[in-house]
Design an enzyme around this catalytic site. Structure first.
Site, PDB file in Angstrom:
ATOM      1  N   LEU A   8       0.851  -1.195   0.000  1.00 41.30           N
ATOM      2  CA  LEU A   8       0.000   0.000   0.000  1.00 41.30           C
ATOM      3  C   LEU A   8       0.882   1.238   0.000  1.00 41.30           C
ATOM      4  CD1 LEU A   8      -2.745  -1.043   2.595  1.00 41.30           C
ATOM      5  CD2 LEU A   8      -2.617  -1.527   0.133  1.00 41.30           C
ATOM      6  N   ARG A  15       2.354  14.685   6.669  1.00 40.33           N
ATOM      7  CA  ARG A  15       3.306  15.222   7.647  1.00 40.33           C
ATOM      8  C   ARG A  15       4.735  15.350   7.109  1.00 40.33           C
ATOM      9  NH1 ARG A  15       2.149  11.363  12.504  1.00 40.33           N
ATOM     10  NH2 ARG A  15       1.012  10.196  10.916  1.00 40.33           N
ATOM     11  N   THR A  79      -7.125   2.443   3.933  1.00 34.46           N
ATOM     12  CA  THR A  79      -6.371   1.224   3.616  1.00 34.46           C
ATOM     13  C   THR A  79      -7.283   0.097   3.110  1.00 34.46           C
ATOM     14  OG1 THR A  79      -6.457   0.685   5.973  1.00 34.46           O
ATOM     15  CG2 THR A  79      -4.415   1.646   5.171  1.00 34.46           C
ATOM     16  N   GLU A 152      -8.764   1.756  15.792  1.00 31.19           N
ATOM     17  CA  GLU A 152      -7.890   2.881  15.425  1.00 31.19           C
ATOM     18  C   GLU A 152      -7.893   3.920  16.544  1.00 31.19           C
ATOM     19  OE1 GLU A 152      -5.838   3.097  12.598  1.00 31.19           O
ATOM     20  OE2 GLU A 152      -6.406   1.002  12.760  1.00 31.19           O
ATOM     21  N   ASN A 167      -1.096  -2.462  16.015  1.00 30.45           N
ATOM     22  CA  ASN A 167      -1.075  -3.047  14.677  1.00 30.45           C
ATOM     23  C   ASN A 167       0.070  -2.423  13.884  1.00 30.45           C
ATOM     24  OD1 ASN A 167      -1.807  -4.078  12.150  1.00 30.45           O
ATOM     25  ND2 ASN A 167      -3.255  -2.394  11.781  1.00 30.45           N
ATOM     26  N   ARG A 331      36.278  12.093 -12.033  1.00 29.72           N
ATOM     27  CA  ARG A 331      34.942  12.080 -12.647  1.00 29.72           C
ATOM     28  C   ARG A 331      34.722  10.812 -13.480  1.00 29.72           C
ATOM     29  NH1 ARG A 331      34.555  17.620 -15.489  1.00 29.72           N
ATOM     30  NH2 ARG A 331      32.594  16.674 -16.182  1.00 29.72           N
ATOM     31  N   LYS A 349      38.783  13.688 -15.813  1.00 31.56           N
ATOM     32  CA  LYS A 349      37.506  13.301 -16.401  1.00 31.56           C
ATOM     33  C   LYS A 349      37.721  12.401 -17.604  1.00 31.56           C
ATOM     34  CE  LYS A 349      35.319  14.593 -19.766  1.00 31.56           C
ATOM     35  NZ  LYS A 349      34.707  15.267 -20.911  1.00 31.56           N
ATOM     36  N   TYR A 364      43.974  19.880 -14.771  1.00 30.75           N
ATOM     37  CA  TYR A 364      42.745  19.331 -15.332  1.00 30.75           C
ATOM     38  C   TYR A 364      43.108  18.392 -16.472  1.00 30.75           C
ATOM     39  CZ  TYR A 364      38.552  18.616 -17.989  1.00 30.75           C
ATOM     40  OH  TYR A 364      37.525  17.997 -18.662  1.00 30.75           O
ATOM     41  N   TYR A 385      37.983  21.221 -24.873  1.00 27.19           N
ATOM     42  CA  TYR A 385      36.695  21.717 -25.353  1.00 27.19           C
ATOM     43  C   TYR A 385      36.902  22.990 -26.152  1.00 27.19           C
ATOM     44  CZ  TYR A 385      31.740  23.068 -24.935  1.00 27.19           C
ATOM     45  OH  TYR A 385      30.438  23.412 -25.187  1.00 27.19           O
TER      46      TYR A 385
END
Ligand code: UD1
Ligand code: CA
Length: 453
Positions: A8, A15, A79, A152, A167, A331, A349, A364, A385
């Site tokens: 379920l 909450r 339920t 309950e 329960n 990385r 990387k 790097y 790059y």
């Protein structure tokens, strides 16, 4: 009798005060519901049905598991109403084990104990004694100690509220009987909800066998209703994992400051310092040492690898006796060979660095292949790059790269080449030679700095 599991998981989790459905909140790095599903799978059930609703399709989408039947409960009317939605999907002649998607740590042994009690059919309840039963349904027993009903809290008298046996919400019920009884539940109660728990009173009245099994410890059946409970269960889980790992021979400098959010496989004599977070699948070979404040995700570290303080390592393989850190970032798609040293303020990387090469300071290295015994000087950058595409850098064995060098990719540095400090390398470099790219140094004798008039 074959077992089917119903989970379920349609409730809102008011909450939690969250836009995320409660069952998708994470414990040990994965959704609460995934813990319950994993436990369910261990029972090899005939089927797993998950009732979802609040949060809509985000819940099934988070799983994409072929072995789950997803049943949507449009309105969360209780339920009992959730269980009713499953009737068209449940296999006849099975024992249904009903679990809650927000009770993540229930033990498989406890569930097996409950199922064993209903082997011959009927209804089985998992209960627990709580010092503080507030908020739970109370177990009402008759004069000879048999369970007669669940009341309950909202419907309970002050006297009933004093009952400490509650329960857990975990119930085993024959498919045959759920089919018969679920449509008859009413919502005539304080909360106006269809209570699954009302089944017990009906079962007793109609002579069904009802048994109760008590959970050994209350934490395993604790539900997550708010973020405090979630944090509490997280710590409990982490302590349990820490204890298990220490039992397998791992040294944790402080088991209270250790977080496993996935799977850890270890060799012998692994040492893990404080505040280490391990995510995904992490494999640590014999004698691996992880310094304080490190984060590792999906990483494989070979025998004797040392990770010094404050490193981040993601999706990488690091071979035996390599040393990484302090303050290194590795990385994804990185492979470090045996004996490689990566030092402080270095980012690597998608690169392979072969045996005994060193990148010790402030560099790097991205989209690169580096051979054996290469020394990369401080401040070296692979300029991978160009603003649109990524390019590869190849550095062959025994290369020495002076400090503050930029390697404009794509570029290849031949074996044994030496590059003098401060170079900007735009063309391939021949093997074995010294390459410089500097404007010659000049001085102006007698030159004076201008002064203010
Ligand atoms: C329920 C039990 C209570 C028990 C407690 C244990 C009932 C009526 N009460 O109360 O006896 O002590 O669990 O934690 O069953 N859900 C749905 N659809 C709905 C309502 C709930 O799928 O319409 C799911 C929730 O997502 C949750 C589970 O059912 O996973 C339990 O629901 P919740 O509202 O938390 O029930 P409790 O009031 O805690
Ligand atoms: Ca609850």
């Amino acid at each position: 009798m074959a077992v089917s599991v119903i989970i379920l998981a349609a409730g809102q989790g008011t909450r939690m005060h969250s836009t995320l459905p409660k069952v998708l909140h994470q414990l040990a790095g994965r959704p609460l519901l995934s813990h319950v599903i994993a436990t369910a799978r261990q029972l090899n059930p005939a089927q797993i049905i998950v009732v979802y609703g609040h949060g809509g399709e985000t819940v099934p989408e988070a799983f994409r598991a072929a072995d789950i039947t997803w049943v949507r409960q449009e309105l969360q009317l209780g339920t009992g109403h959730a269980a009713l939605q499953t009737l068209p999907y449940i296999k006849p002649d099975t024992m249904l084990l009903i679990l809650s998607g927000d009770v993540p740590l229930v033990k498989i042994e406890t569930l097996k104990r409950l199922l064993a009690m209903v082997d011959q059919g009927g209804v089985g309840l998992l209960t627990v004694e709580l010092a503080n039963p507030n908020g739970y349904g109370r177990i009402i027993r008759d004069r000879v100690g048999g369970v007669s009903k669940i009341i309950e809290e909202a419907d309970a008298s002050p006297e009933q509220r004093r009952i400490r046996e509650v329960n857990t919400g975990i119930t085993a019920i024959e498919a045959r009987y759920l089919k018969q009884i679920a449509p008859k539940l009413s919502n005539n109660n304080a909360q106006g909800e269809y209570y699954l728990t009302d089944i017990i009173e009906h079962a007793v009245a109609s002579g069904e066998k009802v048994v109760a099994v008590s959970a050994a410890d209350s934490i395993e059946v604790m539900g997550v209703n708010d973020r405090q409970q979630l944090a509490y269960l997280e710590r409990f889980y982490q302590k349990r994992e820490a204890a298990r790992l220490m039992g397998e021979g791992v040294s944790l400098s402080d088991p209270d400051r250790f977080d496993l959010r996935g799977e850890l496989l270890v060799g012998k004599d692994v040492y893990i310092d404080i505040n280490v977070i391990l995510e995904g699948r992490v494999i640590l070979g014999d004698g691996v040492k992880i310094g304080p404040h490190c984060y590792l995700r999906n990483a494989v570290l070979g025998e004797g690898v040392k990770v010094l303080a404050n490193c981040v390592i993601e999706e990488a393989t690091i071979d035996a006796c390599a040393r990484v850190g302090p303050f290194t970032r590795i990385r994804p798609e990185t492979r470090l060979g045996e004996g490689v040293h990566i030092g402080n303020f270095v980012e690597i990387k998608k690169s392979t660095i072969n045996k005994n090469s060193k990148v010790n300071h402030l560099s790097y290295i991205g989209d690169a292949t580096i051979g054996k015994k290469v020394n990369i000087g401080a401040g070296t950058i692979t300029c991978n790059y160009d603003g649109a595409n990524k390019h590869h850098t190849l550095i062959e064995d025994n290369v020495f790269i002076g400090s503050d060098t930029q390697l404009i990719a794509p570029v290849k540095i031949g074996a044994g080449a030496t590059i003098g400090a401060g170079a900007t390398i735009t063309h391939d470099v021949p093997p074995g030679e010294l390459t410089l790219s500097r404007t010659p140094q000049k001085s102006w004798p007698g030159w004076k700095r201008p002064s203010k008039k």
